[in-house]
Structure formats: structure tokens, C-alpha cells
Design an enzyme around this catalytic site. Structure first.
Site, PDB file in Angstrom:
ATOM      1  N   LYS A  79      -4.624 -10.832  -9.194  1.00 35.58           N
ATOM      2  CA  LYS A  79      -5.785 -10.934  -8.301  1.00 35.58           C
ATOM      3  C   LYS A  79      -6.936 -10.051  -8.750  1.00 35.58           C
ATOM      4  O   LYS A  79      -6.716  -8.927  -9.189  1.00 35.58           O
ATOM      5  CB  LYS A  79      -5.309 -10.519  -6.907  1.00 35.58           C
ATOM      6  CG  LYS A  79      -6.368 -10.441  -5.851  1.00 35.58           C
ATOM      7  CD  LYS A  79      -5.791  -9.980  -4.529  1.00 35.58           C
ATOM      8  CE  LYS A  79      -6.888  -9.703  -3.529  1.00 35.58           C
ATOM      9  NZ  LYS A  79      -7.360  -8.343  -3.460  1.00 35.58           N
TER      10      LYS A  79
ATOM     11  N   LYS B 236     -11.150  -4.697  -6.227  1.00 34.92           N
ATOM     12  CA  LYS B 236     -11.965  -3.518  -6.530  1.00 34.92           C
ATOM     13  C   LYS B 236     -11.149  -2.375  -7.096  1.00 34.92           C
ATOM     14  O   LYS B 236     -11.617  -1.591  -7.894  1.00 34.92           O
ATOM     15  CB  LYS B 236     -12.625  -2.987  -5.256  1.00 34.92           C
ATOM     16  CG  LYS B 236     -13.572  -3.927  -4.611  1.00 34.92           C
ATOM     17  CD  LYS B 236     -14.156  -3.264  -3.366  1.00 34.92           C
ATOM     18  CE  LYS B 236     -14.758  -4.305  -2.446  1.00 34.92           C
ATOM     19  NZ  LYS B 236     -13.824  -4.756  -1.408  1.00 34.92           N
TER      20      LYS B 236
ATOM     21  N   LYS C 238       0.824  -1.212   0.000  1.00 38.29           N
ATOM     22  CA  LYS C 238       0.000   0.000   0.000  1.00 38.29           C
ATOM     23  C   LYS C 238       0.859   1.264   0.000  1.00 38.29           C
ATOM     24  O   LYS C 238       0.528   2.241  -0.673  1.00 38.29           O
ATOM     25  CB  LYS C 238      -0.958  -0.002   1.192  1.00 38.29           C
ATOM     26  CG  LYS C 238      -2.145  -0.917   0.964  1.00 38.29           C
ATOM     27  CD  LYS C 238      -2.997  -1.055   2.185  1.00 38.29           C
ATOM     28  CE  LYS C 238      -4.120  -2.049   1.949  1.00 38.29           C
ATOM     29  NZ  LYS C 238      -4.634  -2.614   3.204  1.00 38.29           N
TER      30      LYS C 238
HETATM   31  P1  ADP Z   1     -10.665  -5.921  -2.586  1.00 45.72           P
HETATM   32  O1  ADP Z   1      -9.421  -6.735  -2.660  1.00 45.72           O
HETATM   33  O2  ADP Z   1     -11.496  -6.007  -3.783  1.00 45.72           O
HETATM   34  O3  ADP Z   1     -10.426  -4.502  -2.142  1.00 45.72           O
HETATM   35  P2  ADP Z   1     -11.267  -6.571   0.092  1.00 45.72           P
HETATM   36  O4  ADP Z   1      -9.818  -6.334   0.332  1.00 45.72           O
HETATM   37  O5  ADP Z   1     -12.253  -5.692   0.787  1.00 45.72           O
HETATM   38  O6  ADP Z   1     -11.543  -6.567  -1.459  1.00 45.72           O
HETATM   39  O7  ADP Z   1     -11.574  -8.079   0.434  1.00 45.72           O
HETATM   40  C1  ADP Z   1     -12.721  -8.541   1.072  1.00 45.72           C
HETATM   41  C2  ADP Z   1     -12.682 -10.051   1.171  1.00 45.72           C
HETATM   42  O8  ADP Z   1     -12.690 -10.617  -0.134  1.00 45.72           O
HETATM   43  C3  ADP Z   1     -11.427 -10.609   1.853  1.00 45.72           C
HETATM   44  O9  ADP Z   1     -11.786 -11.758   2.578  1.00 45.72           O
HETATM   45  C4  ADP Z   1     -10.525 -10.971   0.726  1.00 45.72           C
HETATM   46  O10 ADP Z   1      -9.632 -11.990   1.051  1.00 45.72           O
HETATM   47  C5  ADP Z   1     -11.540 -11.445  -0.301  1.00 45.72           C
HETATM   48  N1  ADP Z   1     -11.021 -11.254  -1.643  1.00 45.72           N
HETATM   49  C6  ADP Z   1     -10.845 -10.091  -2.306  1.00 45.72           C
HETATM   50  N2  ADP Z   1     -10.324 -10.304  -3.533  1.00 45.72           N
HETATM   51  C7  ADP Z   1     -10.171 -11.641  -3.636  1.00 45.72           C
HETATM   52  C8  ADP Z   1      -9.684 -12.502  -4.671  1.00 45.72           C
HETATM   53  N3  ADP Z   1      -9.292 -12.013  -5.831  1.00 45.72           N
HETATM   54  N4  ADP Z   1      -9.646 -13.820  -4.429  1.00 45.72           N
HETATM   55  C9  ADP Z   1     -10.080 -14.330  -3.247  1.00 45.72           C
HETATM   56  N5  ADP Z   1     -10.549 -13.592  -2.245  1.00 45.72           N
HETATM   57  C10 ADP Z   1     -10.600 -12.267  -2.432  1.00 45.72           C
END
Ligand code: ADP
Ligand code: TRP
Length: 331
Positions: A194, A197, A111
Site C-alpha cells: 500500500k 505516508k 499499529k
Molecule cells: P496514510 O495511509 O498515508 O497514513 P491516511 O491513513 O491518513 O493516509 O488515509 C487517508 C485516506 O486516504 C483514507 O481514506 C485512506 O483510506 C486513503 N488512503 C490512504 N492510502 C491509500 C492507498 N494506498 N490506497 C487507497 N486509499 C488510501
């Protein structure tokens, strides 16, 4: 009964990575465990200090949770900032969280690399707040995707350290949990590892996406010029497309494309069309429910009110016990 906790930051709409990494596992457990699922709005402020409309995004994520099938009759669904006990436990856990350890967090390093102008203390102590979310309910299992594994290690460290320091068996050691054993990592469509969002346009398929949007995104997914030898090892971008297909298509369909890859007859255009179609079949009922629930303000506010009450009950109990253990008493 076992307690299960998980959360998602309201930094955008839910996508298939969120669904298969976190929500799906939660759905499988909600009838057999004491489940709490929250929207991590404090956490979103670490990277999004000026959200255009935090309240609207929180509401949207809540509607999406409900559309996925999270059941407020059996699970507590709440907003992190409605549980003030979490902020107090966060303060207490900060005293046993070492800065050197926090500076080594993979997610912190990533980050600050992405946004070197916003290296705030909240970002550094992100894992402490996440540990507080989990330990405030003494949860044993935390359904999350693979990217959150290290955060659970921090949580276990703090739980252990607290127990050790005060000579108690108070906090459990929670684990990142997936029903199917291995933690999931859903790949993005743009060749980046990955789905996320904040990875840019075209990377993620959102649960609210309309069929033509899904089709466009999938058709643009990165591929290569195709296999040249039978049974060739798949390059990463192709492996990713297969991983996505396995999430939404039938075993027979996957096998068909595996076979055509192995005999070099595969046409990625056909494969993508199939993936897009199956993704749409998967997403369609959730998308329709999102539309229905998003406009139901009454339902959403009832759900979070009741959720916060349930969450505060367990939060108050843990916090008052933790304060006693530490020696904080009123005169
Ligand atoms: P993002 O990565 O889209 O910002 P978050 O960090 O808020 O989403 O993640 C929320 C949940 O979704 C967490 O448990 C995270 O591990 C899961 N998650 C997010 N992206 C993935 C992914 N590409 N594969 C598996 N789990 C994911
Ligand atoms: N850090 C998680 C993510 O980015 C979100 C989160 C915050 C969370 N607190 C949590 C997940 C507690 C599980 C449990 O995805």
C-alpha cells in the site's frame, strides 16, 4: 440531501493513495450532497503524540485539500479539534463500544505490532472516534480507501447498537463509498502492498513532488526480470506497476504495455518512464496550486473558520438529540 463525510490524518503530505482512495470520490460528490471534509488531528495524536509542528502540518494538508479542488463554497472544510461536539459524542459512544471488539481491529493489531511501546487507549478507541466523526453529522456515505473498510463496520455497529439500545431510528448506517463501486487500494512503489505516508522513503508519490523526485521514485520501483512466457500471470510487483499506470495513463498507453508484457517484449525501464511522465502530468497542476495556496494564510484561516461553523451547526444538533435520547437533561 445525503450527507457525506471524510477525513485524513495530518501525519504528512497527501499522496496519490489519499487522492485516489478518498479525495477524488469526494470531489465527485461535493456538488450533489451535503459534504464535510476534515483534517483528523486528534487521530494523528494516537501515533504521533509529539508532532514536530502539528499546526503547520494541519495547514499544509488543508492547502493540499484545496489544491485538489475541494470547494469551500459548497463543502465544509474543517479541523477535527475545532468541533468539540465530536469529543463528547466519542465519550458517549465509548459506553457502547466493547473492548474485546476493539482489540480485534486489524489496524489496531498492526499499529501495536509496529510500535509496541505506544499501546495507548486512544489507539484502541480509534474506531470509536472515527465513528463519532461520521455519526456526528449522520452521514450516509464515507469516501475512503479499502484500508478503512473495517472502521466503517465499527461505525455501523455503534449506530445500530445505539438505535437498538434506546429503541430509536436515530443514526443511519454509513458505508465506505467509492464512486466506481469497488474501494481503491493504491499500491506503494517499494513492493509493499500500500502507498502510505509512513511507509518509508520511496514508497509514496506526494502531490507536492517535483518532476525529478517523481522520476527518481518511479524509476526505483521494484520490478522483476520480466516475463519469460507469453500471457504469463503477472507477479504482484508488476501488477502494482500496472495498477499505478491505470490511474494516470490513457487506456491506449496501458494497452500498449499490456500487449508488450503478454508478448514478452516489455522493458520495465520504458514503462516506468511513461508512468513517471504521466504521474507528473497529473500532479503538476495540483503541485502548482499547493504552492500558491500554502502561502495564503488568510484564505486557509477563512476556510476553516467557516467550515467549523457549518460543522458545528450539524454537530450541535446531533449531539443535543443524542443526549436527549440517552436521558441527559439539565435541571
Ligand atoms: P496514510 O495511509 O498515508 O497514513 P491516511 O491513513 O491518513 O493516509 O488515509 C487517508 C485516506 O486516504 C483514507 O481514506 C485512506 O483510506 C486513503 N488512503 C490512504 N492510502 C491509500 C492507498 N494506498 N490506497 C487507497 N486509499 C488510501
Ligand atoms: N481513519 C482514517 C484514516 O486513517 C481517517 C479518518 C478519521 C476518517 N476519521 C474519519 C476517514 C472519518 C473518514 C471518516 O485514513
Amino acid at each position: 440531501m445525503e450527507t457525506v463525510v471524510s477525513g485524513i490524518r495530518p501525519t504528512g503530505n497527501l499522496h496519490l493513495g489519499n487522492y485516489f482512495g478518498a479525495v477524488k470520490n469526494f470531489l465527485k460528490m461535493q456538488n450533489d450532497a451535503n459534504c464535510l471534509f476534515f483534517v483528523a488531528d486528534y487521530h494523528s495524536l494516537t501515533t504521533h503524540p509529539h508532532p514536530d509542528n502539528l499546526n503547520a502540518t494541519v495547514k499544509q494538508v488543508l492547502a493540499e485539500y484545496l489544491a485538489c479542488g475541494l470547494n469551500p463554497d459548497v463543502s465544509a472544510i474543517y479541523v477535527q479539534s475545532d468541533l468539540p461536539e465530536v469529543a463528547e459524542l466519542f465519550l458517549l459512544l465509548n459506553m457502547i463500544a466493547y473492548t474485546g471488539e476493539l482489540e480485534r481491529s486489524v489496524s489496531f493489531k498492526e499499529k501495536i505490532r509496529k510500535d509496541p511501546d505506544n499501546v495507548n487507549a486512544g489507539l484502541l478507541t480509534y474506531p470509536v472516534l472515527m465513528a463519532s466523526d461520521i455519526l456526528i453529522h449522520k452521514a450516509a456515505k464515507v469516501p475512503v480507501g479499502k484500508d478503512q473498510e473495517q472502521h466503517l463496520e465499527y461505525t455501523r455497529n455503534y449506530a445500530n447498537r445505539f438505535n437498538h439500545l434506546y429503541g430509536v431510528e436515530f443514526f443511519p448506517e454509513p458505508v465506505a463509498y467509492n464512486f466506481g463501486v469497488n474501494l481503491v487500494k493504491v499500491p506503494g512503489l517499494d513492493g509493499s502492498g500500500k502507498m502510505g505516508k509512513s511507509e518509508g522513503e520511496g514508497n509514496a508519490v506526494f502531490l507536492k513532488d517535483e518532476p525529478d523526485v517523481i522520476r527518481k521514485k518511479v524509476m526505483r520501483a521494484v520490478t522483476d526480470s520480466g516475463p519469460t512466457e507469453p500471457n504469463q500471470k503477472k507477479p504482484e510487483v508488476i501488477e502494482n506497476l500496472f495498477t499505478l499506470m491505470k490511474l494516470v495513463s490513457s487506456d491506449d498507453t496501458v494497452q500498449h504495455f499490456e500487449d508488450s508484457y503478454n508478448n514478452c517484449s516489455i522493458r520495465y525501464g520504458d514503462m516506468k518512464k511513461q508512468v513517471a511522465e504521466d504521474m507528473n502530468i497529473f500532479v503538476a497542476p495540483i503541485r502548482e496550486k499547493i504552492k500558491e495556496i500554502s502561502s495564503d494564510d488568510k484564505l486557509i484561516s477563512k476556510v476553516v473558520k467557516e467550515g467549523a461553523e457549518k460543522a458545528r451547526e450539524s454537530g450541535r444538533k446531533t449531539l443535543s438529540e443524542a443526549r436527549k435520547i440517552i436521558g441527559i437533561r439539565s435541571f
